[in-house]
Design a protein around this motif. Structure first.
Motif, PDB file in Angstrom:
ATOM      1  N   MET A  23       0.828  -1.200   0.000  1.00 63.27           N
ATOM      2  CA  MET A  23       0.000   0.000   0.000  1.00 63.27           C
ATOM      3  C   MET A  23       0.870   1.260   0.000  1.00 63.27           C
ATOM      4  SD  MET A  23      -2.676   1.231   2.955  1.00 63.27           S
ATOM      5  CE  MET A  23      -1.391   1.336   4.208  1.00 63.27           C
ATOM      6  N   LEU A  24       1.893   1.289   0.835  1.00 62.50           N
ATOM      7  CA  LEU A  24       2.765   2.463   0.924  1.00 62.50           C
ATOM      8  C   LEU A  24       3.524   2.693  -0.382  1.00 62.50           C
ATOM      9  CD1 LEU A  24       4.142   1.926   4.534  1.00 62.50           C
ATOM     10  CD2 LEU A  24       2.642   3.786   3.791  1.00 62.50           C
ATOM     11  N   LYS A  25       3.933   1.614  -1.035  1.00 62.05           N
ATOM     12  CA  LYS A  25       4.692   1.735  -2.280  1.00 62.05           C
ATOM     13  C   LYS A  25       3.822   2.108  -3.480  1.00 62.05           C
ATOM     14  CE  LYS A  25       8.831  -0.903  -1.832  1.00 62.05           C
ATOM     15  NZ  LYS A  25       9.622  -1.947  -2.425  1.00 62.05           N
ATOM     16  N   LYS A  26       2.615   1.574  -3.554  1.00 63.24           N
ATOM     17  CA  LYS A  26       1.778   1.763  -4.738  1.00 63.24           C
ATOM     18  C   LYS A  26       0.987   3.063  -4.755  1.00 63.24           C
ATOM     19  CE  LYS A  26       1.509  -2.811  -6.428  1.00 63.24           C
ATOM     20  NZ  LYS A  26       1.341  -3.117  -7.810  1.00 63.24           N
ATOM     21  N   SER A  27       0.672   3.596  -3.600  1.00 56.75           N
ATOM     22  CA  SER A  27      -0.108   4.839  -3.576  1.00 56.75           C
ATOM     23  C   SER A  27       0.774   6.009  -4.009  1.00 56.75           C
ATOM     24  CB  SER A  27      -0.681   5.081  -2.182  1.00 56.75           C
ATOM     25  OG  SER A  27       0.349   5.172  -1.229  1.00 56.75           O
ATOM     26  N   ARG A  28       0.139   7.102  -4.380  1.00 58.37           N
ATOM     27  CA  ARG A  28       0.884   8.284  -4.846  1.00 58.37           C
ATOM     28  C   ARG A  28       1.856   8.749  -3.777  1.00 58.37           C
ATOM     29  NH1 ARG A  28       4.030  11.206  -6.821  1.00 58.37           N
ATOM     30  NH2 ARG A  28       3.619  13.220  -7.748  1.00 58.37           N
ATOM     31  N   TYR A  29       1.381   8.846  -2.557  1.00 61.14           N
ATOM     32  CA  TYR A  29       2.227   9.204  -1.420  1.00 61.14           C
ATOM     33  C   TYR A  29       2.000   8.201  -0.307  1.00 61.14           C
ATOM     34  CZ  TYR A  29       2.740  13.697  -3.742  1.00 61.14           C
ATOM     35  OH  TYR A  29       2.994  14.667  -4.652  1.00 61.14           O
ATOM     36  N   GLY A  30       3.048   7.537   0.106  1.00 58.79           N
ATOM     37  CA  GLY A  30       2.992   6.627   1.235  1.00 58.79           C
ATOM     38  C   GLY A  30       3.598   7.302   2.449  1.00 58.79           C
ATOM     39  N   ILE A  31       2.870   7.330   3.534  1.00 58.98           N
ATOM     40  CA  ILE A  31       3.325   8.007   4.744  1.00 58.98           C
ATOM     41  C   ILE A  31       3.401   7.006   5.896  1.00 58.98           C
ATOM     42  CG2 ILE A  31       2.822   9.840   6.400  1.00 58.98           C
ATOM     43  CD1 ILE A  31       1.318  11.283   4.115  1.00 58.98           C
ATOM     44  N   ALA A  32       4.603   6.832   6.426  1.00 57.80           N
ATOM     45  CA  ALA A  32       4.794   5.985   7.602  1.00 57.80           C
ATOM     46  C   ALA A  32       4.591   6.848   8.837  1.00 57.80           C
ATOM     47  CB  ALA A  32       6.194   5.379   7.601  1.00 57.80           C
ATOM     48  N   VAL A  33       3.722   6.404   9.726  1.00 60.74           N
ATOM     49  CA  VAL A  33       3.449   7.168  10.942  1.00 60.74           C
ATOM     50  C   VAL A  33       4.608   7.036  11.933  1.00 60.74           C
ATOM     51  CG1 VAL A  33       0.950   7.110  10.628  1.00 60.74           C
ATOM     52  CG2 VAL A  33       2.059   5.300  11.928  1.00 60.74           C
ATOM     53  N   LYS A  34       4.535   7.795  12.995  1.00 61.31           N
ATOM     54  CA  LYS A  34       5.644   7.951  13.944  1.00 61.31           C
ATOM     55  C   LYS A  34       6.247   6.626  14.435  1.00 61.31           C
ATOM     56  CE  LYS A  34       6.880  10.412  18.136  1.00 61.31           C
ATOM     57  NZ  LYS A  34       6.406  11.318  19.172  1.00 61.31           N
ATOM     58  N   GLU A  35       5.453   5.734  14.923  1.00 59.01           N
ATOM     59  CA  GLU A  35       5.950   4.475  15.500  1.00 59.01           C
ATOM     60  C   GLU A  35       5.869   3.337  14.476  1.00 59.01           C
ATOM     61  OE1 GLU A  35       7.317   4.295  18.540  1.00 59.01           O
ATOM     62  OE2 GLU A  35       6.937   6.417  18.879  1.00 59.01           O
ATOM     63  N   SER A  36       6.587   3.463  13.371  1.00 57.02           N
ATOM     64  CA  SER A  36       6.511   2.482  12.277  1.00 57.02           C
ATOM     65  C   SER A  36       7.686   1.512  12.291  1.00 57.02           C
ATOM     66  CB  SER A  36       6.499   3.208  10.929  1.00 57.02           C
ATOM     67  OG  SER A  36       5.328   3.944  10.769  1.00 57.02           O
ATOM     68  N   SER A  37       7.461   0.369  11.664  1.00 61.53           N
ATOM     69  CA  SER A  37       8.543  -0.600  11.487  1.00 61.53           C
ATOM     70  C   SER A  37       9.532  -0.066  10.455  1.00 61.53           C
ATOM     71  CB  SER A  37       7.982  -1.941  11.009  1.00 61.53           C
ATOM     72  OG  SER A  37       7.525  -1.831   9.668  1.00 61.53           O
ATOM     73  N   LYS A  38      10.737  -0.597  10.463  1.00 60.93           N
ATOM     74  CA  LYS A  38      11.752  -0.188   9.491  1.00 60.93           C
ATOM     75  C   LYS A  38      11.283  -0.474   8.071  1.00 60.93           C
ATOM     76  CE  LYS A  38      16.616  -0.502   8.242  1.00 60.93           C
ATOM     77  NZ  LYS A  38      16.402   0.428   7.196  1.00 60.93           N
ATOM     78  N   VAL A  39      10.593  -1.580   7.861  1.00 58.01           N
ATOM     79  CA  VAL A  39      10.078  -1.932   6.535  1.00 58.01           C
ATOM     80  C   VAL A  39       9.109  -0.856   6.039  1.00 58.01           C
ATOM     81  CG1 VAL A  39       8.639  -3.594   5.274  1.00 58.01           C
ATOM     82  CG2 VAL A  39      10.422  -4.410   6.813  1.00 58.01           C
ATOM     83  N   ALA A  40       8.206  -0.428   6.898  1.00 56.28           N
ATOM     84  CA  ALA A  40       7.243   0.607   6.509  1.00 56.28           C
ATOM     85  C   ALA A  40       7.952   1.936   6.241  1.00 56.28           C
ATOM     86  CB  ALA A  40       6.185   0.787   7.601  1.00 56.28           C
ATOM     87  N   ILE A  41       8.892   2.296   7.078  1.00 55.63           N
ATOM     88  CA  ILE A  41       9.632   3.547   6.887  1.00 55.63           C
ATOM     89  C   ILE A  41      10.375   3.538   5.564  1.00 55.63           C
ATOM     90  CG2 ILE A  41      11.563   4.935   7.767  1.00 55.63           C
ATOM     91  CD1 ILE A  41      10.627   4.046  10.615  1.00 55.63           C
ATOM     92  N   ASP A  42      11.033   2.429   5.253  1.00 54.34           N
ATOM     93  CA  ASP A  42      11.788   2.323   4.001  1.00 54.34           C
ATOM     94  C   ASP A  42      10.887   2.362   2.770  1.00 54.34           C
ATOM     95  OD1 ASP A  42      14.116   2.192   5.463  1.00 54.34           O
ATOM     96  OD2 ASP A  42      14.341   0.017   5.278  1.00 54.34           O
ATOM     97  N   ALA A  43       9.668   1.853   2.887  1.00 52.01           N
ATOM     98  CA  ALA A  43       8.732   1.817   1.753  1.00 52.01           C
ATOM     99  C   ALA A  43       8.037   3.156   1.527  1.00 52.01           C
ATOM    100  CB  ALA A  43       7.675   0.735   1.985  1.00 52.01           C
ATOM    101  N   ALA A  44       7.965   3.972   2.566  1.00 58.70           N
ATOM    102  CA  ALA A  44       7.196   5.219   2.506  1.00 58.70           C
ATOM    103  C   ALA A  44       7.975   6.352   1.840  1.00 58.70           C
ATOM    104  CB  ALA A  44       6.799   5.639   3.915  1.00 58.70           C
ATOM    105  N   ASP A  45       7.213   7.308   1.326  1.00 60.09           N
ATOM    106  CA  ASP A  45       7.816   8.534   0.790  1.00 60.09           C
ATOM    107  C   ASP A  45       8.151   9.508   1.915  1.00 60.09           C
ATOM    108  OD1 ASP A  45       7.384   7.996  -2.111  1.00 60.09           O
ATOM    109  OD2 ASP A  45       5.294   7.964  -1.472  1.00 60.09           O
TER     110      ASP A  45
END
Length: 59
Positions: A23-45
């Protein structure tokens, strides 16, 4: 509007964990919230260093 009319480039997604990767990679803007996993942070814009509520209030 039906889901078939949705253009993924018009979507902003918010996620915090490994299961949000696609979801974070495919959407126009992926936003990882404050307490995110490293995987989510790396995938987000964007990685928020404040809470989501504070971010949204500041818009």
């Amino acid at each position: 509007m039906d889901s078939n009319d949705l253009n993924i480039q018009e979507v902003i997604s918010f996620g915090n964990d490994d299961n949000d990767l696609v979801m974070l990679k495919k959407s126009r803007y992926g936003i990882a919230v404050k307490e995110s996993s490293k995987v989510a942070i790396d995938a987000a814009d964007i990685h928020l260093d404040i809470g989501l509520g504070d971010f949204l209030i500041g818009l």
